[in-house]
Design an enzyme around this catalytic site. Structure first.
Site, PDB file in Angstrom:
ATOM      1  N   HIS A 139     119.337  -3.024  36.273  1.00  0.00           N
ATOM      2  CA  HIS A 139     119.504  -3.118  37.670  1.00  0.00           C
ATOM      3  C   HIS A 139     118.384  -3.399  38.591  1.00  0.00           C
ATOM      4  CE1 HIS A 139     121.104  -2.104  41.316  1.00  0.00           C
ATOM      5  NE2 HIS A 139     122.212  -1.993  40.913  1.00  0.00           N
TER       6      HIS A 139
ATOM      7  N   ASP B 233     118.629   4.741  32.387  1.00  0.00           N
ATOM      8  CA  ASP B 233     119.303   4.203  33.778  1.00  0.00           C
ATOM      9  C   ASP B 233     120.878   4.268  33.304  1.00  0.00           C
ATOM     10  OD1 ASP B 233     120.937   3.872  35.599  1.00  0.00           O
ATOM     11  OD2 ASP B 233     120.223   1.447  36.009  1.00  0.00           O
TER      12      ASP B 233
ATOM     13  N   GLN C 218     125.652   3.774  34.805  1.00  0.00           N
ATOM     14  CA  GLN C 218     127.253   3.311  34.274  1.00  0.00           C
ATOM     15  C   GLN C 218     127.667   4.272  33.551  1.00  0.00           C
ATOM     16  OE1 GLN C 218     128.790   1.323  36.001  1.00  0.00           O
ATOM     17  NE2 GLN C 218     127.715   0.546  37.309  1.00  0.00           N
TER      18      GLN C 218
ATOM     19  N   LYS D 281     129.406   6.685  42.057  1.00  0.00           N
ATOM     20  CA  LYS D 281     130.371   5.787  40.662  1.00  0.00           C
ATOM     21  C   LYS D 281     131.081   6.969  40.295  1.00  0.00           C
ATOM     22  CE  LYS D 281     126.969   3.117  40.947  1.00  0.00           C
ATOM     23  NZ  LYS D 281     126.736   2.210  41.362  1.00  0.00           N
TER      24      LYS D 281
ATOM     25  N   CYS E 274     122.895  -7.648  41.765  1.00  0.00           N
ATOM     26  CA  CYS E 274     121.225  -6.550  41.622  1.00  0.00           C
ATOM     27  C   CYS E 274     120.858  -6.742  40.421  1.00  0.00           C
ATOM     28  CB  CYS E 274     121.938  -4.969  42.015  1.00  0.00           C
ATOM     29  SG  CYS E 274     122.885  -5.138  43.270  1.00  0.00           S
TER      30      CYS E 274
HETATM   31  N1  PMP Z   1     121.727   0.818  37.885  1.00  0.00           N
HETATM   32  C1  PMP Z   1     122.890   0.907  37.628  1.00  0.00           C
HETATM   33  C2  PMP Z   1     123.158   0.080  36.113  1.00  0.00           C
HETATM   34  C3  PMP Z   1     123.602   0.560  38.728  1.00  0.00           C
HETATM   35  O1  PMP Z   1     124.975  -0.292  38.283  1.00  0.00           O
HETATM   36  C4  PMP Z   1     123.517   0.916  39.797  1.00  0.00           C
HETATM   37  C5  PMP Z   1     124.514   0.550  40.464  1.00  0.00           C
HETATM   38  N2  PMP Z   1     125.119  -0.212  41.142  1.00  0.00           N
HETATM   39  C6  PMP Z   1     122.075   1.921  40.035  1.00  0.00           C
HETATM   40  C7  PMP Z   1     121.787   1.454  39.303  1.00  0.00           C
HETATM   41  C8  PMP Z   1     122.118   1.848  41.118  1.00  0.00           C
HETATM   42  O2  PMP Z   1     123.177   2.733  41.522  1.00  0.00           O
HETATM   43  P1  PMP Z   1     122.935   3.046  43.623  1.00  0.00           P
HETATM   44  O3  PMP Z   1     122.722   2.289  43.898  1.00  0.00           O
HETATM   45  O4  PMP Z   1     124.038   3.954  44.063  1.00  0.00           O
HETATM   46  O5  PMP Z   1     121.290   3.909  43.812  1.00  0.00           O
END
Ligand code: PMP
Length: 409
Positions: free
Chosen positions: A122, A199, A202, A225, A367
């Site tokens: 991401h 990270d 998920q 999430k 993203c």
């Molecule tokens: N890493 C991953 C794999 C994600 O799916 C996300 C959110 N889509 C993020 C980082 C960022 O999370 P947040 O926007 O809640 O900080």
């Protein structure tokens, strides 16, 4: 009674209609819906226990502090961290990764060094490291994925040398839904003396995370999430790193003594929690994780697993039958998350038509622009399921998709 329906009954947002149609919410990888226990805690704290934590000698502040610190203990237990000192409240996975990229790299990343990220990352697990590399005069290396979207832990070996200071790996991709072999990657990186940040935005939702068993150096995730509140998240870190890393932000709560000549810092975890924290959102992690735990256990947990397996089998089969549909990411080890395109149909158009049927999906780059480039596209449609989604919803989604495709061709 049906276990999945029981879960749904606890999540009020799922009962609404959109354009007169029952909501089919398939954007759970972005934000999951909240159970009543979380909503009740948020309401209770907003209406009664709205007082700054850690600061005051009065009843409301005490209660708020207990709820905030109680949630920290629940997180500690949930991820099996050794102590509360390892659990830092942040505003989300993005903030957690930025904290490490900024603070760890300020101390350890020097000119000529490098950071490795996985290609399925991401933007939150790319850009903070790029910023740190630019600042230090270091470079970013990428652990590549294959045509199925899978990276192999062994492939990191040629990238590892004494100039690599940290590896930042995706536990589960928010685009491909593939569960990556992070434990194996960590073992290999550690053999070369390199720490690993996972990270887990998920990963925390779909796998049982035991940070001591994984032996990760850092694990980052967001509350929203995993059925919690937005603007709250967690950074788990091994104590020796957190002790050695300089503070990320300065301000109230993170200090020992302050003079104009010199400031000392508060002990962990407060050293990394400058300013008034999102104490209400963070406190809500307790009922959120209680809910996540409860629905993953016993008969209910079994029913969820069965339901998710059925949804995965059905979705893969049904998408394969749609002429011109391409599903990205192929692995046995996956969660019920499906990113795809249909030849001749713009993802945005598909999503708009589905919306009118009450179906909420995500489209765009998700993203993850480098991942889009890997597959030679600029956009995908993503349907991401939670334990409260049913096979009937998957079937409704597929019939809606078929109608959308017929309209667009
Ligand atoms: N890493 C991953 C794999 C994600 O799916 C996300 C959110 N889509 C993020 C980082 C960022 O999370 P947040 O926007 O809640 O900080």
């Amino acid at each position: 009674m049906n276990a999945i329906q029981d879960i749904r009954d606890r999540v009020p947002a799922l009962a609404q209609t959109v354009y007169g149609k029952p909501l089919v919410y398939l954007d759970n990888a972005a934000t999951a819906q909240k159970p009543v226990e979380v909503i009740e805690l948020l309401n209770r704290m907003n209406s009664a226990t709205n007082a700054n934590v850690h600061r005051a000698m009065y009843r409301l502040s005490d209660e708020a502090t207990n709820l905030y610190e109680g949630a920290r203990e629940r997180v500690r237990e949930f991820i099996n961290a050794p102590a509360r000192e390892n659990v830092i409240f942040t505003s989300g996975a993005t903030a957690s990764i930025n904290l490490v990229a900024s603070s760890f790299c300020a101390k350890y990343l020097k000119e000529g060094d490098s950071v490795i990220v996985t290609e399925d990352s991401h933007h939150s697990n790319i850009v903070p490291w790029q910023l740190a590399c630019e600042k230090a005069g270091a470079s970013l290396k990428v652990l590549p994925i294959d045509e199925n979207g899978v990276w192999s832990a062994q492939d990191i070996i040629p990238l590892l040398d004494e100039r690599v200071k940290i590896v930042a790996a995706t536990h589960i991709s928010n685009v491909l839904g593939i569960i990556n072999p992070v434990k194996e990657l960590i073992e290999i990186a550690h053999r070369y003396g390199v720490p690993v940040l996972v990270d887990g935005a998920q990963g925390i939702v779909h796998t049982r995370v035991d940070v001591q068993e994984l032996d990760c150096d850092f694990y980052a995730f967001s509350a929203h999430k995993i059925y919690g509140e937005t603007g709250s998240g967690i950074l788990y870190g091994k104590e020796h790193w957190l002790e050695e890393m300089p503070p990320y932000m300065g301000g109230g709560d993170m200090v020992g003594t302050v003079t104009f000549a010199k400031t000392t810092y508060a002990p962990l975890p407060l050293k990394f929690e400058a300013g008034t924290p999102n104490f209400i959102g963070s406190a809500a992690l307790k009922p959120a994780l209680d809910f996540a735990w409860e629905i993953s256990q016993g008969e209910c947990g079994k029913a969820v697993k069965e339901s998710e397996s059925k949804i995965i089998a059905y979705m893969k089969g049904a998408l394969a039958e749609i002429d011109g549909a391409v599903l990205y990411g192929e692995s046995q080890n996956r969660i019920p998350l499906f990113s795809f395109n249909v030849e001749g149909c713009h993802p945005g158009d598909i999503a708009q038509i589905l919306d009118k049927m009450g179906i909420a999906v995500r489209t765009g780059m998700l993203c993850a622009e480098p991942l889009m480039a890997h597959f030679g596209v600029t956009s995908m449609v993503r349907a991401s399921f939670a334990p409260y989604n049913t096979l009937q919803e998957a079937e409704y989604f597929i019939s809606g998709l078929k109608r959308a495709v017929a309209m667009l061709r």
